[in-house]
Enzyme design. Structure first.
Site, PDB file in Angstrom:
ATOM      1  N   GLU A 128      24.492   0.560 -28.963  1.00 14.78           N
ATOM      2  CA  GLU A 128      23.904   1.102 -29.963  1.00 14.78           C
ATOM      3  C   GLU A 128      24.009   2.646 -30.137  1.00 14.78           C
ATOM      4  OE1 GLU A 128      22.963  -0.656 -32.098  1.00 14.78           O
ATOM      5  OE2 GLU A 128      20.984  -2.037 -32.055  1.00 14.78           O
ATOM      6  N   THR A 181      24.636   3.420 -39.959  1.00 17.59           N
ATOM      7  CA  THR A 181      23.341   3.845 -39.559  1.00 17.59           C
ATOM      8  C   THR A 181      23.031   5.363 -39.061  1.00 17.59           C
ATOM      9  OG1 THR A 181      22.938   1.603 -38.575  1.00 17.59           O
ATOM     10  CG2 THR A 181      21.498   3.440 -37.532  1.00 17.59           C
TER      11      THR A 181
HETATM   12  N1  HSE Z   1      15.637   1.497 -36.477  1.00 21.37           N
HETATM   13  C1  HSE Z   1      16.904   1.734 -36.571  1.00 21.37           C
HETATM   14  C2  HSE Z   1      16.833   2.572 -38.027  1.00 21.37           C
HETATM   15  C3  HSE Z   1      17.555   0.376 -36.828  1.00 21.37           C
HETATM   16  O1  HSE Z   1      16.250   2.278 -38.828  1.00 21.37           O
HETATM   17  O2  HSE Z   1      17.791   3.544 -37.882  1.00 21.37           O
HETATM   18  C4  HSE Z   1      18.881   0.592 -37.353  1.00 21.37           C
HETATM   19  O3  HSE Z   1      19.570  -0.587 -37.475  1.00 21.37           O
END
Ligand code: HSE
Length: 299
Positions: A128, A181
């Site tokens: 991630e 993201t």
């Molecule tokens: N919690 C993270 C965000 C998840 O919302 O940025 C990303 O998939």
């Protein structure tokens, strides 16, 4: 010996739980086959699916996550990985987490299980970091552990798996546009208004209590996100129309899945999920954006 894994997609944030709540979803996931090799290197080979997948291990989330595990173990073992990448990156349904989690779960098996599943979440999170710049665990935890997960704390990592009600269904629409993201995180204000924070943590508490006691009405009252959704929904075409249609069709609640563009709704029962699926379909059929809809029980 080879191992085949199905690495499921996941819905993270779940409305009010930015970076701390997530659950795995059936029906969509990456398929991977892993085996040891004698080269001391990680070889990645895409098989069908998403075409632009990087095969460079340091640029591929699965490669990064495996390397984190091998470094921790002090191992030079090489692996061949075949990936059928069914979840497109930038989908909001845990694409990077699926590949990273599937990879570390399989490698751990092939190495004789030196790590617990809980420890594997840490390695999957390194994938991630490579994808979004941040080590959030709200996709990796449910993808590795399954079911509904709470990330109670990050340092040290403290993850709690919780049961969800038997008749809880999730419908996710994935419009075929990409939202990175990293960019969707950079968009967020780092300050939170105290009044909004109070509403938000009230909702988190209510949602967890509702999940525990199978109180669908309480789940519905608690899902709303007062902090992140408003800042990100501008990135998602038709978001307000979609949410209105879904709520009118009887969903318990609706919000952005992860960092979008996918949008999820929770429903009580399969029939309600079908109505919500149709409502999503109606809204997006009027646009020229291709989309997929997945419905499944939250388990
Ligand atoms: N919690 C993270 C965000 C998840 O919302 O940025 C990303 O998939």
């Amino acid at each position: 010996k080879s191992i085949k894994v199905f690495a499921p997609g996941s819905v993270s944030n779940v409305g009010c739980g930015f970076d701390i709540l997530g659950f795995a979803i059936d029906g969509i996931g990456d398929e991977m086959i892993l085996r040891k090799n004698d080269s001391n290197k990680i070889h990645i080979k895409p098989i069908e699916g998403y075409e632009n997948l990087s095969t460079v291990p340091t640029k591929n989330v699965a490669g990064v996550a495996i390397q984190a595990l091998l470094d921790d173990l002090g191992s030079q073992q090489g692996f061949d990985i075949e990936i059928k990448k069914n979840i497109k990156p930038g989908s909001g349904i845990g694409s990077s987490s699926a590949s990273a989690s599937g990879a570390v779960v399989a490698v751990n098996e092939l190495l004789g299980k030196p790590y617990s599943r809980m420890q594997l979440v840490d390695f999957a999170m390194q994938g991630e970091v490579a994808a979004s710049g941040d080590a959030h665990a709200d996709n990796a935890a449910p993808t590795v552990l399954g079911g509904f997960c709470i990330v109670r704390a990050y340092d040290p990592l403290d993850i709690i798996q919780i049961e969800s009600p038997i008749n809880l269904w999730c419908v996710v629409i994935h419009p075929q546009i990409e939202i990175k993201t990293k960019e969707a995180r950079e968009l967020l204000s780092t300050q939170v208004d105290l009044k909004k924070a109070i509403r938000q943590w009230g909702n988190v508490a209510g949602l967890i209590s509702g999940l525990h006691s199978s109180d669908y009405n309480l789940i519905g009252r608690s899902l709303e996100d007062h902090i992140v959704e408003k800042q990100r929904k501008v990135l998602i075409p038709e978001f307000d129309n979609l949410k209105n249609a879904v709520m009118n069709a009887g969903a318990l609640g609706c919000s952005i899945s992860g960092s979008g563009p996918s949008v999820f709704a929770l429903c009580e029962g399969e029939n309600k999920a079908k109505d919500v699926n149709l409502a999503m379909n109606d809204v997006f059929s009027k646009t020229n954006i291709p989309f997929y809809i997945y419905s499944s029980q939250v388990s």
